[in-house]
Design an enzyme around this catalytic site. Structure first.
Site, mmCIF file in Angstrom:
data_model
loop_
_atom_site.group_PDB
_atom_site.id
_atom_site.type_symbol
_atom_site.label_atom_id
_atom_site.label_comp_id
_atom_site.label_asym_id
_atom_site.label_seq_id
_atom_site.Cartn_x
_atom_site.Cartn_y
_atom_site.Cartn_z
ATOM 1 N N SER A 211 36.969 46.303 30.761
ATOM 2 C CA SER A 211 35.893 46.707 31.658
ATOM 3 C C SER A 211 34.534 46.333 31.064
ATOM 4 O O SER A 211 34.277 45.164 30.809
ATOM 5 C CB SER A 211 36.004 48.201 31.977
ATOM 6 O OG SER A 211 35.226 48.515 33.100
ATOM 7 N N ASP A 307 40.171 44.568 41.966
ATOM 8 C CA ASP A 307 39.798 45.467 40.888
ATOM 9 C C ASP A 307 39.360 46.827 41.453
ATOM 10 O O ASP A 307 38.403 46.923 42.220
ATOM 11 C CB ASP A 307 38.667 44.841 40.076
ATOM 12 C CG ASP A 307 38.283 45.671 38.871
ATOM 13 O OD1 ASP A 307 37.622 46.713 39.065
ATOM 14 O OD2 ASP A 307 38.652 45.291 37.752
ATOM 15 N N HIS A 374 42.733 48.441 37.212
ATOM 16 C CA HIS A 374 41.553 48.228 36.375
ATOM 17 C C HIS A 374 41.956 48.531 34.939
ATOM 18 O O HIS A 374 42.390 49.638 34.646
ATOM 19 C CB HIS A 374 40.419 49.166 36.816
ATOM 20 C CG HIS A 374 39.114 48.937 36.103
ATOM 21 N ND1 HIS A 374 38.307 47.856 36.349
ATOM 22 C CD2 HIS A 374 38.465 49.661 35.149
ATOM 23 C CE1 HIS A 374 37.214 47.927 35.603
ATOM 24 N NE2 HIS A 374 37.297 49.021 34.859
#
Length: 429
Positions: A211, A307, A374
């Site tokens: 991330s 995502d 994610h």
């Protein structure tokens, strides 16, 4: 079992249940919060990422717990967290054939884009090392078990904690607000400390991140390569770091506006690659799609084409969807309408297009699966397990391993939703 032991077991069960209830309530509160709240969901991404990441995954009961090391010499270099405390990392030493191999993972956890959100952030474990967990589980690509992490289990594995709010890229301060934006100095201090602890002898190294950490691994990839002699095998992995500069459901640019604040407030411009800033504005150069083709070091991009974080906070945030039309869809992909699915297909097409030139380079790797997820490298269930997501019959861990060790070329792009039945789609209340 004696009475004291029984009481201890009951206490542990009650403690775990209370934490689970608290985390569930906190997540529900975030999703139900309206746009007028003091700290928006976007600014508080670190809380959501704890749900996406290891904290929400089924951490194995025998998971390796690794202690915290603070970088003692960091303050003298001005390398401090938002609140001025020392940065830190968790290191588990390699062994056997991996004794001289190093895997560095940069922690994720969102960003802060204005004084209000950064002041909030510095009072959390994303802005102060006084609030860091003293031990964290090493799972997925940080696991020390061959059956869970076949290619990297015996490497020196490090998780660098994230406490700046600009993907380890800022360098400024706001004395009046008591804020230190020293992400780039934290990055430098951490790797210098690790070099002094044996990383300078590495014959193999991999820089990774998830991330906001995945974005950081792209931003620092070539700099990481420069730490080592040419004989060292050095590559980078970005997991869920391909944040896209695209229009939201209202036609606005929510994430671009947010990133502009991050870059401006935290002094990020000077630490962005000149190969980008010499022809694009700094905010554009914080978006990976404008960076990846100019990275010289071999890079692997692991990303879900839908995502989950981007769907919820970049494509359909509450500010762009005041009527709540997207509320059910963004929490559960099976509740999306046909027109919403088409919007998401367009987003996937933008992502596939963004990596086209990048994937044309033989040295780069790609695993773009059509899942609503994610961060897939930190979680054991998505990294390497019996039912892990696959493309071409290959799970993420083996795809990354094949690419790193040059066993195979990996350019895996999944067919569009809903074709992939191996996904671990994230569904929220």
């Amino acid at each position: 079992m004696g009475k004291l032991a029984e009481i201890g077991v009951v206490f542990c069960v009650l403690f775990v249940l209370s934490r689970w209830v608290a985390e569930s309530s906190e997540l529900d509160a975030f999703f139900n919060r309206n746009s007028s709240s003091d700290v928006s969901f976007l600014e508080s991404m670190s809380h959501l990422e704890s749900v996406y990441g290891v904290a929400a995954a089924a951490v194995p009961p025998d998971a390796l717990m690794v202690g915290l090391t603070l970088v003692q010499g960091a303050a003298a270099k001005g390398a401090v967290c938002l609140d001025g405390t020392l940065p830190g990392y968790h290191l588990h030493r390699g062994f056997g054939t991996g004794a001289n191999s190093w895997l560095i993972q940069l922690e994720g956890g969102g960003w802060c884009n204005n004084l209000r959100s950064c002041i909030y952030r510095k009072k959390t474990h994303r802005g102060s090392s006084t609030l860091f967990e003293k031990q964290i589980p090493f799972t997925g690509l940080l696991s020390n078990k061959a059956e869970e992490n076949p290619d990297f289990f015996n490497w020196n594995r490090v998780k660098v904690r994230y406490c700046d709010g600009a993907s380890f890229a800022g360098d400024s301060e706001n004395k009046a607000a008591g804020l230190q934006f020293r992400g780039h100095r934290i990055w430098r201090a951490a790797v210098e400390d690790l070099m002094s602890k044996g990383m300078h002898n590495a014959n193999q190294a991999l820089l990774s991140g998830c991330s906001a950490g995945g974005l950081a691994s792209i931003l620092h990839c070539d700099e990481f390569r420069g730490l080592f002699p040419g004989s060292t095998k050095v590559k980078c992995l970005s997991d869920a770091g391909l944040f896209m500069d695209v229009a939201d459901v209202s036609g606005g640019r929510t994430l671009r506006s947010f990133f502009a604040g991050v870059v401006s407030l935290q002094g990020v411009k000077e630490n962005l690659p000149s190969t980008c800033t010499d022809h694009l504005d700094p905010t554009s150069c914080f978006f990976p799609q404008n960076l990846i083709s100019s990275i010289k070091t071999p890079l692997f991009i692991l990303n879900a084409a839908y995502d989950s974080w981007q769907v919820q906070e970049s494509l359909a945030p509450a500010t762009a969807d005041p009527q709540g039309t997207w509320h059910d869809c963004k929490l559960n992909n099976e509740r999306c309408s046909a027109s919403q699915i088409q919007f998401l297909q367009d987003f996937r097409n933008h992502m596939v297009s963004a990596v086209r030139s990048f994937s044309g380079s033989k040295q780069n790797g790609l695993f773009l699966n059509s899942c609503f997820a994610h961060c897939q490298s930190e979680r054991q269930d998505t990294w390497f397990a019996d039912d892990s997501p696959i493309i071409n019959n290959k799970p993420v861990a083996l795809a990354v391993g094949d690419w790193y060790f040059d066993r195979a070329t990996v350019k895996a792009v999944d067919c569009a939703y809903p074709c992939d039945r191996t996904c671990h789609n994230l569904v929220f209340k």
